[in-house]
Design a protein around this motif. Structure first.
Motif, mmCIF file in Angstrom:
data_model
loop_
_atom_site.group_PDB
_atom_site.id
_atom_site.type_symbol
_atom_site.label_atom_id
_atom_site.label_comp_id
_atom_site.label_asym_id
_atom_site.label_seq_id
_atom_site.Cartn_x
_atom_site.Cartn_y
_atom_site.Cartn_z
ATOM 1 N N GLY A 132 40.285 30.748 49.061
ATOM 2 C CA GLY A 132 41.408 30.326 49.892
ATOM 3 C C GLY A 132 42.176 29.169 49.282
ATOM 4 O O GLY A 132 43.415 29.129 49.325
ATOM 5 N N GLN A 133 41.446 28.211 48.706
ATOM 6 C CA GLN A 133 42.087 27.064 48.077
ATOM 7 C C GLN A 133 42.884 27.490 46.843
ATOM 8 O O GLN A 133 44.017 27.040 46.639
ATOM 9 N N LEU A 134 42.307 28.352 46.014
ATOM 10 C CA LEU A 134 43.024 28.826 44.823
ATOM 11 C C LEU A 134 44.267 29.604 45.219
ATOM 12 O O LEU A 134 45.349 29.420 44.652
ATOM 13 N N ASN A 135 44.113 30.464 46.209
ATOM 14 C CA ASN A 135 45.241 31.269 46.677
ATOM 15 C C ASN A 135 46.368 30.385 47.204
ATOM 16 O O ASN A 135 47.553 30.635 46.944
ATOM 17 N N ALA A 136 45.990 29.336 47.944
ATOM 18 C CA ALA A 136 46.993 28.421 48.503
ATOM 19 C C ALA A 136 47.723 27.646 47.416
ATOM 20 O O ALA A 136 48.839 27.156 47.629
ATOM 21 N N ASN A 137 47.104 27.544 46.249
ATOM 22 C CA ASN A 137 47.726 26.877 45.109
ATOM 23 C C ASN A 137 48.470 27.856 44.200
ATOM 24 O O ASN A 137 48.862 27.499 43.082
ATOM 25 N N GLY A 138 48.628 29.094 44.660
ATOM 26 C CA GLY A 138 49.402 30.069 43.898
ATOM 27 C C GLY A 138 48.649 30.709 42.756
ATOM 28 O O GLY A 138 49.267 31.274 41.839
ATOM 29 N N ILE A 139 47.304 30.647 42.797
ATOM 30 C CA ILE A 139 46.489 31.215 41.713
ATOM 31 C C ILE A 139 45.874 32.522 42.187
ATOM 32 O O ILE A 139 45.251 32.578 43.256
ATOM 33 N N LYS A 140 46.047 33.584 41.428
ATOM 34 C CA LYS A 140 45.478 34.878 41.793
ATOM 35 C C LYS A 140 43.949 34.809 41.742
ATOM 36 O O LYS A 140 43.377 34.308 40.775
ATOM 37 N N VAL A 141 43.322 35.350 42.783
ATOM 38 C CA VAL A 141 41.862 35.280 42.855
ATOM 39 C C VAL A 141 41.323 36.567 43.462
ATOM 40 O O VAL A 141 41.912 37.141 44.376
ATOM 41 N N VAL A 142 40.204 37.037 42.914
ATOM 42 C CA VAL A 142 39.525 38.238 43.416
ATOM 43 C C VAL A 142 38.034 37.924 43.513
ATOM 44 O O VAL A 142 37.550 36.938 42.964
ATOM 45 N N HIS A 143 37.314 38.786 44.231
ATOM 46 C CA HIS A 143 35.876 38.578 44.413
ATOM 47 C C HIS A 143 35.125 39.804 43.927
ATOM 48 O O HIS A 143 35.467 40.929 44.290
ATOM 49 N N GLU A 144 34.133 39.575 43.079
ATOM 50 C CA GLU A 144 33.308 40.665 42.535
ATOM 51 C C GLU A 144 34.181 41.760 41.918
ATOM 52 O O GLU A 144 33.991 42.948 42.155
ATOM 53 N N ASN A 145 35.138 41.361 41.104
ATOM 54 C CA ASN A 145 36.088 42.292 40.512
ATOM 55 C C ASN A 145 35.432 43.110 39.403
ATOM 56 O O ASN A 145 34.886 42.559 38.451
ATOM 57 N N GLU A 146 35.498 44.422 39.534
ATOM 58 C CA GLU A 146 34.866 45.290 38.535
ATOM 59 C C GLU A 146 35.857 45.800 37.483
ATOM 60 O O GLU A 146 35.475 46.440 36.511
ATOM 61 N N LYS A 147 37.148 45.505 37.677
ATOM 62 C CA LYS A 147 38.170 46.062 36.775
ATOM 63 C C LYS A 147 38.302 45.281 35.479
ATOM 64 O O LYS A 147 38.949 45.746 34.530
ATOM 65 N N LEU A 148 37.726 44.083 35.431
ATOM 66 C CA LEU A 148 37.819 43.221 34.244
ATOM 67 C C LEU A 148 39.268 42.947 33.839
ATOM 68 O O LEU A 148 39.587 42.847 32.654
ATOM 69 N N ASN A 149 40.148 42.861 34.855
ATOM 70 C CA ASN A 149 41.540 42.504 34.564
ATOM 71 C C ASN A 149 41.819 41.047 34.927
ATOM 72 O O ASN A 149 42.932 40.664 35.224
ATOM 73 N N HIS A 150 40.767 40.249 34.919
ATOM 74 C CA HIS A 150 40.876 38.809 35.149
ATOM 75 C C HIS A 150 40.542 38.093 33.840
ATOM 76 O O HIS A 150 39.922 38.682 32.946
ATOM 77 N N ASN A 151 40.930 36.843 33.739
ATOM 78 C CA ASN A 151 40.642 36.119 32.496
ATOM 79 C C ASN A 151 39.745 34.894 32.709
ATOM 80 O O ASN A 151 39.336 34.248 31.750
ATOM 81 N N ILE A 152 39.442 34.582 33.966
ATOM 82 C CA ILE A 152 38.567 33.444 34.277
ATOM 83 C C ILE A 152 37.525 33.889 35.293
ATOM 84 O O ILE A 152 37.830 34.647 36.222
ATOM 85 N N VAL A 153 36.285 33.431 35.108
ATOM 86 C CA VAL A 153 35.207 33.759 36.036
ATOM 87 C C VAL A 153 34.582 32.472 36.567
ATOM 88 O O VAL A 153 34.353 31.523 35.805
ATOM 89 N N VAL A 154 34.311 32.465 37.877
ATOM 90 C CA VAL A 154 33.498 31.416 38.486
ATOM 91 C C VAL A 154 32.238 32.086 39.028
ATOM 92 O O VAL A 154 32.330 32.968 39.895
ATOM 93 N N VAL A 155 31.081 31.703 38.506
ATOM 94 C CA VAL A 155 29.815 32.239 39.000
ATOM 95 C C VAL A 155 29.226 31.243 39.987
ATOM 96 O O VAL A 155 28.909 30.111 39.627
ATOM 97 N N ASN A 156 29.096 31.675 41.244
ATOM 98 C CA ASN A 156 28.516 30.845 42.301
ATOM 99 C C ASN A 156 27.041 31.218 42.415
ATOM 100 O O ASN A 156 26.695 32.277 42.936
ATOM 101 N N THR A 157 26.175 30.344 41.933
ATOM 102 C CA THR A 157 24.776 30.687 41.695
ATOM 103 C C THR A 157 23.847 30.343 42.850
ATOM 104 O O THR A 157 24.152 29.531 43.715
#
Length: 436
Positions: A30-55
């Protein structure tokens, strides 16, 4: 100002562990989206360039899964398919300094309470006003709602206080505001979560205030189901049961981890209650809320556990006939007080004991489900799978409990409630047909 290159960034968040971690990921989204940054969750398409792993760093199996996931993402970065890999969550909080050296390819490590620092990596601002502004990773008709953070309990096996700190409650106003926001997004069921629900309010109101919170939440228009997870049994606030009985939209469901029943195990685990107190509490709960569904979690293989302890646990399950039971095998966690004990029970024996206990519960679950045949229940439709609809009654939480398989070809909107007459029952699932 965000740079031009930042605008093309797309962030994928991978969440491991419990529902509390999932909420953290949704808030970050929600915070990233509100800052105009595209964000997805558990994306399997690999069309993203940054990953955040919440461990997750709770037990050995969870830690292993977290490490493997980080290594998989680092390998994608080596192959040039990712620009950045960030790691946050419990494993990072607990082992950050070790992991910095072991996996140097990770671009930055963050603890459990460092959301503003994660956002800085994206030149994004932490927007304090975004209460409830989450991008849900769940289907839109249900959501988890965290009412507090951290834990003040001193259970000897548990490392959560090391990773999440002391108990901090949200105010009633904050929780209700977030609930209203979720309902406005289409949420019909809210699952209240915390490291420990029943401690709620002690830090800010100087009294246990879960019953008061439940009254306010049950008044939220459009909130059809409220479900309680992770209620600690010691000094259990019985007044929440009165509210549960009086309010139709509070599910007759309670997730109350007991961990064991033998007195020597309860004492060694520092659970702050004994066997008779547990029996008495279960009796009081059932007397106040007849027909309540009780879920618990147990631990097998704790240091010093004997065959007699295992038999005692099996007898307990046969006596009280709990509705839902999950089992963990003991994980020897450094910096917990149980770490000073010798972990002498082999992993295979721990698993064998867990299986033995679950076989007892499986029979109980089957018998309880058989009693439901011919009865009609209000069912929330969760999804359509293999041509059949799957839903849940108020006695079942997401992923961990029974599902109701609905036969017939009529179109059922996902997220709607329907009445279902049960026609068949199995160990852990039910089958039924929609009735008017």
């Amino acid at each position: 100002m965000k740079s031009k290159t930042l605008k093309k960034d797309k962030v994928n968040i991978i969440t491991l562990g419990c529902s509390k971690n999932l909420v953290d990921s949704e808030v970050l989204s929600g915070q990233l989206n509100a800052n105009g940054i595209k964000v997805v969750h558990e994306n399997e398409k690999l069309n993203h360039n940054i990953v955040v792993v919440n461990t997750c760093g709770f037990i050995d199996k969870a830690k292993e899964e977290s490490i493997n996931t980080i290594l998989e993402q680092v390998e994608l970065k080596r192959e040039g398919r990712l620009d950045k890999v960030y790691v946050t969550g419990c494993l990072s909080e607990r082992y950050r300094h070790d992991l910095l050296n072991e996996i140097p390819e990770v671009d930055a490590w963050f603890g459990t309470m460092e959301l503003p620092l994660i956002l800085k990596q994206f030149n994004a601002d932490y927007k304090q006003e975004l209460i409830g502004e989450r991008l849900l990773a769940t289907p839109k008709h249900y959501a988890y709602l965290k009412i507090s953070e951290g834990c003040n309990r001193t259970c000897s096996f548990c490392a959560i206080p090391l990773m999440r700190g002391n108990h901090v409650s949200k105010t009633i106003e904050e929780v209700v505001s977030e609930a209203k926001k979720l309902v406005s997004m289409g949420v019909k069921e809210i699952m209240l979560i915390a490291q420990e629900l029943t401690y709620y309010g002690l830090d800010i109101y100087k009294k246990r205030a879960l019953s008061e919170l439940l009254k306010h939440l049950s008044d939220v228009p459009g909130l059809t189901w409220i479900r309680l997870h992770y209620a600690y049994p010691s000094k259990f606030p019985l007044d929440i049961l009165d509210v549960m009985r009086e309010r139709d939209n509070i599910c007759n469901y309670l997730d109350m981890p007991l961990q064991h029943i033998s007195n020597n195990m309860l004492k060694a685990m520092k659970r702050q209650m004994d066997k008779q107190e547990i029996y008495d509490l279960i009796g009081a709960i059932r007397e106040t809320v007849p027909g309540i569904c009780l879920r618990t979690t147990l631990i097998t293989g704790f240091p010093g556990e004997t065959r007699d302890d295992v038999e005692e646990l099996k007898s307990f399950l046969e006596d009280v006939r709990l509705d839902r039971v999950g089992i963990f095998t003991y994980s020897h966690e450094e910096n917990t007080s149980a770490y000073e004990l010798e972990d002498l029970i082999p992993a295979e024996e721990k698993e064998a004991r867990a299986q033995e206990i679950m076989e007892v519960q499986q029979e109980i679950s089957y018998e309880k489900n058989q009693e439901k045949i011919g009865q009609t229940y209000k069912v929330l439709i969760d999804k359509k799978e293999a041509g059949r609809y799957l839903g849940r009654t108020e006695f079942d939480s997401v992923e961990v409990d029974n599902e109701v398989v609905i036969n017939g070809t009529d179109e059922l909107p996902i997220g709607d409630f329907v009445n279902v007459k049960i026609t068949k029952a199995y160990d852990y699932d039910l089958e039924g047909e929609v009735v008017a």
